[in-house]
Motif scaffolding. Structure first.
Motif, PDB file in Angstrom:
ATOM      1  N   GLY A   1      11.575  -5.440  -2.533  1.00 40.60           N
ATOM      2  CA  GLY A   1      12.674  -4.511  -2.753  1.00 40.60           C
ATOM      3  C   GLY A   1      12.859  -3.427  -1.710  1.00 40.60           C
ATOM      4  N   PHE A   2      12.367  -3.644  -0.481  1.00 37.26           N
ATOM      5  CA  PHE A   2      12.635  -2.640   0.560  1.00 37.26           C
ATOM      6  C   PHE A   2      13.882  -3.018   1.357  1.00 37.26           C
ATOM      7  CE2 PHE A   2       9.391  -5.582   2.357  1.00 37.26           C
ATOM      8  CZ  PHE A   2      10.063  -6.051   3.471  1.00 37.26           C
ATOM      9  N   TYR A   3      14.487  -2.012   1.983  1.00 36.61           N
ATOM     10  CA  TYR A   3      15.624  -2.246   2.871  1.00 36.61           C
ATOM     11  C   TYR A   3      15.130  -2.575   4.281  1.00 36.61           C
ATOM     12  CZ  TYR A   3      18.769  -0.028  -0.506  1.00 36.61           C
ATOM     13  OH  TYR A   3      19.503   0.276  -1.614  1.00 36.61           O
ATOM     14  N   VAL A   4      15.976  -3.282   5.031  1.00 36.20           N
ATOM     15  CA  VAL A   4      15.626  -3.641   6.412  1.00 36.20           C
ATOM     16  C   VAL A   4      16.701  -3.132   7.367  1.00 36.20           C
ATOM     17  CG1 VAL A   4      15.203  -5.557   8.013  1.00 36.20           C
ATOM     18  CG2 VAL A   4      14.381  -5.699   5.652  1.00 36.20           C
ATOM     19  N   VAL A   5      16.264  -2.331   8.352  1.00 40.67           N
ATOM     20  CA  VAL A   5      17.150  -1.888   9.435  1.00 40.67           C
ATOM     21  C   VAL A   5      16.643  -2.548  10.714  1.00 40.67           C
ATOM     22  CG1 VAL A   5      17.929   0.071  10.830  1.00 40.67           C
ATOM     23  CG2 VAL A   5      17.618   0.352   8.355  1.00 40.67           C
ATOM     24  N   GLU A   6      17.435  -3.439  11.285  1.00 42.62           N
ATOM     25  CA  GLU A   6      17.009  -4.114  12.523  1.00 42.62           C
ATOM     26  C   GLU A   6      17.312  -3.213  13.720  1.00 42.62           C
ATOM     27  OE1 GLU A   6      19.570  -7.764  11.324  1.00 42.62           O
ATOM     28  OE2 GLU A   6      18.378  -8.339  13.067  1.00 42.62           O
ATOM     29  N   ASP A   7      16.271  -2.801  14.424  1.00 40.31           N
ATOM     30  CA  ASP A   7      16.495  -2.067  15.673  1.00 40.31           C
ATOM     31  C   ASP A   7      16.842  -3.112  16.736  1.00 40.31           C
ATOM     32  OD1 ASP A   7      16.375  -0.757  18.100  1.00 40.31           O
ATOM     33  OD2 ASP A   7      14.769   0.594  17.472  1.00 40.31           O
ATOM     34  N   SER A   8      18.146  -3.258  16.977  1.00 39.74           N
ATOM     35  CA  SER A   8      18.650  -4.295  17.885  1.00 39.74           C
ATOM     36  C   SER A   8      19.094  -3.709  19.222  1.00 39.74           C
ATOM     37  CB  SER A   8      19.832  -5.018  17.227  1.00 39.74           C
ATOM     38  OG  SER A   8      19.503  -5.436  15.924  1.00 39.74           O
ATOM     39  N   ALA A   9      18.540  -2.538  19.557  1.00 33.21           N
ATOM     40  CA  ALA A   9      18.951  -1.825  20.781  1.00 33.21           C
ATOM     41  C   ALA A   9      18.783  -2.679  22.036  1.00 33.21           C
ATOM     42  CB  ALA A   9      18.147  -0.536  20.921  1.00 33.21           C
ATOM     43  N   GLN A  10      17.816  -3.627  21.987  1.00 35.87           N
ATOM     44  CA  GLN A  10      17.539  -4.437  23.180  1.00 35.87           C
ATOM     45  C   GLN A  10      17.962  -5.890  22.982  1.00 35.87           C
ATOM     46  OE1 GLN A  10      13.430  -3.869  24.370  1.00 35.87           O
ATOM     47  NE2 GLN A  10      13.617  -1.637  24.352  1.00 35.87           N
ATOM     48  N   ALA A  11      18.782  -6.150  21.955  1.00 35.16           N
ATOM     49  CA  ALA A  11      18.969  -7.562  21.570  1.00 35.16           C
ATOM     50  C   ALA A  11      20.419  -7.955  21.309  1.00 35.16           C
ATOM     51  CB  ALA A  11      18.111  -7.849  20.340  1.00 35.16           C
ATOM     52  N   HIS A  12      21.354  -7.449  22.092  1.00 44.57           N
ATOM     53  CA  HIS A  12      22.764  -7.814  21.903  1.00 44.57           C
ATOM     54  C   HIS A  12      22.939  -9.301  22.170  1.00 44.57           C
ATOM     55  CE1 HIS A  12      22.268  -3.782  23.502  1.00 44.57           C
ATOM     56  NE2 HIS A  12      23.351  -3.406  22.877  1.00 44.57           N
ATOM     57  N   GLY A  13      23.276 -10.045  21.127  1.00 48.61           N
ATOM     58  CA  GLY A  13      23.525 -11.477  21.312  1.00 48.61           C
ATOM     59  C   GLY A  13      22.321 -12.354  21.028  1.00 48.61           C
ATOM     60  N   ALA A  14      21.151 -11.752  20.788  1.00 54.94           N
ATOM     61  CA  ALA A  14      19.977 -12.557  20.425  1.00 54.94           C
ATOM     62  C   ALA A  14      20.203 -13.131  19.037  1.00 54.94           C
ATOM     63  CB  ALA A  14      18.721 -11.697  20.424  1.00 54.94           C
ATOM     64  N   SER A  15      19.592 -14.296  18.765  1.00 50.07           N
ATOM     65  CA  SER A  15      19.753 -14.859  17.422  1.00 50.07           C
ATOM     66  C   SER A  15      18.526 -15.660  17.013  1.00 50.07           C
ATOM     67  CB  SER A  15      20.998 -15.748  17.362  1.00 50.07           C
ATOM     68  OG  SER A  15      20.820 -16.879  18.175  1.00 50.07           O
TER      69      SER A  15
ATOM     70  N   ARG B   1       0.811  -1.215   0.000  1.00 49.69           N
ATOM     71  CA  ARG B   1       0.000   0.000   0.000  1.00 49.69           C
ATOM     72  C   ARG B   1       0.846   1.267   0.000  1.00 49.69           C
ATOM     73  NH1 ARG B   1      -4.790  -0.894   4.181  1.00 49.69           N
ATOM     74  NH2 ARG B   1      -4.906   1.314   4.647  1.00 49.69           N
ATOM     75  N   TYR B   2       1.914   1.246   0.738  1.00 46.29           N
ATOM     76  CA  TYR B   2       2.687   2.487   0.938  1.00 46.29           C
ATOM     77  C   TYR B   2       4.007   2.501   0.170  1.00 46.29           C
ATOM     78  CZ  TYR B   2      -0.597   3.436   4.705  1.00 46.29           C
ATOM     79  OH  TYR B   2      -1.738   3.688   5.425  1.00 46.29           O
ATOM     80  N   LYS B   3       4.329   1.441  -0.517  1.00 46.76           N
ATOM     81  CA  LYS B   3       5.597   1.359  -1.265  1.00 46.76           C
ATOM     82  C   LYS B   3       6.772   1.780  -0.386  1.00 46.76           C
ATOM     83  CE  LYS B   3       3.345   1.797  -5.687  1.00 46.76           C
ATOM     84  NZ  LYS B   3       2.257   1.031  -5.092  1.00 46.76           N
ATOM     85  N   ALA B   4       6.902   1.110   0.740  1.00 44.22           N
ATOM     86  CA  ALA B   4       7.912   1.503   1.729  1.00 44.22           C
ATOM     87  C   ALA B   4       9.318   1.311   1.200  1.00 44.22           C
ATOM     88  CB  ALA B   4       7.722   0.678   2.996  1.00 44.22           C
ATOM     89  N   LYS B   5      10.188   2.243   1.569  1.00 44.90           N
ATOM     90  CA  LYS B   5      11.602   2.141   1.179  1.00 44.90           C
ATOM     91  C   LYS B   5      12.371   1.322   2.216  1.00 44.90           C
ATOM     92  CE  LYS B   5      15.507   4.978  -0.229  1.00 44.90           C
ATOM     93  NZ  LYS B   5      15.546   4.994  -1.688  1.00 44.90           N
ATOM     94  N   VAL B   6      11.985   1.493   3.487  1.00 43.42           N
ATOM     95  CA  VAL B   6      12.689   0.804   4.571  1.00 43.42           C
ATOM     96  C   VAL B   6      11.673   0.252   5.566  1.00 43.42           C
ATOM     97  CG1 VAL B   6      14.421   1.032   6.425  1.00 43.42           C
ATOM     98  CG2 VAL B   6      14.637   2.448   4.381  1.00 43.42           C
ATOM     99  N   VAL B   7      11.999  -0.900   6.152  1.00 36.08           N
ATOM    100  CA  VAL B   7      11.208  -1.471   7.251  1.00 36.08           C
ATOM    101  C   VAL B   7      12.142  -1.604   8.449  1.00 36.08           C
ATOM    102  CG1 VAL B   7       9.972  -3.534   8.041  1.00 36.08           C
ATOM    103  CG2 VAL B   7       9.641  -2.693   5.701  1.00 36.08           C
ATOM    104  N   ILE B   8      11.640  -1.195   9.635  1.00 39.58           N
ATOM    105  CA  ILE B   8      12.458  -1.325  10.849  1.00 39.58           C
ATOM    106  C   ILE B   8      11.812  -2.321  11.822  1.00 39.58           C
ATOM    107  CG2 ILE B   8      13.640  -0.121  12.748  1.00 39.58           C
ATOM    108  CD1 ILE B   8      13.358   2.482  11.296  1.00 39.58           C
ATOM    109  N   PRO B   9      12.185  -3.616  11.746  1.00 47.54           N
ATOM    110  CA  PRO B   9      11.727  -4.525  12.792  1.00 47.54           C
ATOM    111  C   PRO B   9      12.488  -4.224  14.092  1.00 47.54           C
ATOM    112  CG  PRO B   9      13.064  -5.706  11.163  1.00 47.54           C
ATOM    113  CD  PRO B   9      13.058  -4.275  10.763  1.00 47.54           C
ATOM    114  N   VAL B  10      11.794  -4.349  15.220  1.00 46.29           N
ATOM    115  CA  VAL B  10      12.430  -4.117  16.530  1.00 46.29           C
ATOM    116  C   VAL B  10      12.454  -5.447  17.283  1.00 46.29           C
ATOM    117  CG1 VAL B  10      12.305  -2.833  18.701  1.00 46.29           C
ATOM    118  CG2 VAL B  10      11.499  -1.758  16.585  1.00 46.29           C
TER     119      VAL B  10
END
Ligand SMILES: Cc1ncc(COP(=O)(O)O)c(C=O)c1O
Length: 352
Positions: free
Chosen positions: A145-159, A116-125
């Motif tokens: 074709g969107f980019y992904v930026v992982e907000d990993s501020a709370q997830a050091h070492g999570a996998s 719907r919005y033709k997003a350029k970037v998605v930020i999963p947290v």
């Protein structure tokens, strides 16, 4: 009061700080270089750039991917406000969508929103230290074709499936704020495997190419980060051990945090749900347990942003509360917390 977070430092950090003072090299020295290399290795990526905060890491990530006037960026309704504020600061237009049972970006709604919005970037947290559905999100990223930026501020070492937070997306953004699993006081980092993206991140960090802020951190922060990182695996293990104890004790009376299959949750926060949340938090506080609500707002309400329906996040917002799970809790403190939490639902109160 048993505090919700408790950064603890050892003789090793003290020694490093004194060594830095005596060396007179207080910025741009070996600790900063080493920490960036160590963190890249830890996450499993080629490049890591430290910056002064997680908010700045998100902002630079969006700029490096070309977010500018009005471009759409999708974020989940549940997160710390920095996730959405970075989008506005970069000049983008956020679209807020619902979360799933794991408190992370809802995959079904994501596909709808991207179309719907033709997003350029998605930020999963990776909220509270639990991974978002990165496999599904990266599949959609390839398809649309969107980019992904992982907000990993709370997830050091999570996998997830053996791949760490910050190595799935095009960029990972981390915070080293005082309460995080790797605390430095203040600080942040960007991680990436993509040479071209790394080059474009560098333009926002090294002066010259275009106007940019100074976003560096000092040798003191890098040294503390480096020593904290060494201790992270055992401290994450302790968090998980406490979380297992809590989940066993609470699952009959509360909604307990779920772990995605084949994932490693690092319990930055241990978050329960209950319809009588406000009363329970008050009772725990009166018993000396620092229970808190993360978060009592939804991102689109906070910033009056475009959004899709968010029924799940709305119900979580009314019911979530977090209890101490930091690795410095003694077994006695853990048992006291278990007893206190159970006592809030055991005296004839309505139980969910
Ligand atoms: C999910 C999330 N994103 C972003 C940030 C921003 O990080 P910082 O406080 O270092 O700017 C934080 C933490 O504060 C956070 O928890």
């Amino acid at each position: 009061m048993i505090r919700i977070v408790e950064p603890v430092f050892s003789e090793e950090e003290k020694k490093a700080v004194i060594e830095i003072i005596e060396s007179h090299q207080i910025t741009r020295g070996k600790w900063t270089k080493n920490f960036q290399e160590e963190f890249a290795r830890f996450v499993g990526v080629e490049h890591c750039f430290t910056v002064c905060s997680g908010t700045v890491a998100l902002f630079i990530a969006l700029k490096a991917l070309g977010v500018d006037r009005g471009e759409r960026v999708i974020v989940p309704a549940m997160s710390f406000m920095a996730t959405i504020d970075a989008v506005y600061l970069a000049g983008g237009e956020p679209v807020v969508i619902d979360v799933d049972d794991y408190f992370t970006l809802d995959l079904n709604q994501l596909e709808d929103a991207v179309r719907r919005y033709k997003a350029k970037v998605v930020i999963p947290v990776h909220l509270y230290g639990g991974m978002a559905d990165m496999e599904g999100i990266m599949e959609l990223s390839e398809r649309y074709g969107f980019y992904v930026v992982e907000d990993s501020a709370q997830a050091h070492g999570a996998s997830l499936k053996g791949k760490k937070a910050g190595s799935w997306g095009h960029i990972g953004a981390f915070s080293f704020y005082a309460s995080k699993n790797v605390p430095m006081g203040e600080g942040g980092a960007l991680t990436t495997n993509d040479e071209k993206i790394a080059k474009s991140i560098r333009k926002w960090i090294d002066f010259g190419d275009h106007p940019a802020f100074n976003v560096r951190i000092t040798e003191f922060q890098s040294a503390i980060g480096s020593i904290q990182l060494k201790n992270l695996p055992s401290r994450n293990e302790r968090r998980r051990e406490i979380a297992r104890r809590y989940t066993r004790a609470f699952s009959k009376h509360f909604g307990v945090p779920l772990e995605r299959e084949d994932s490693y949750h690092v319990y930055h926060l241990y978050t329960l749900t209950h319809p009588e949340r406000d009363r329970i938090v008050e009772e725990l506080k009166s018993r000396g347990i620092d229970a808190r609500v993360y978060y009592d707002y939804l991102l689109h309400e906070l910033r009056n942003s475009e959004h899709l329906p968010t029924p799940k996040a709305e119900s979580f917002r009314r019911e979530v509360f977090s209890i101490p799970v930091h690795p410095y809790l003694s077994d006695e403190e853990v048992e006291l917390i278990v007893e206190s939490v159970l006592s809030t639902v055991s005296s004839g109160n309505i139980v969910s």
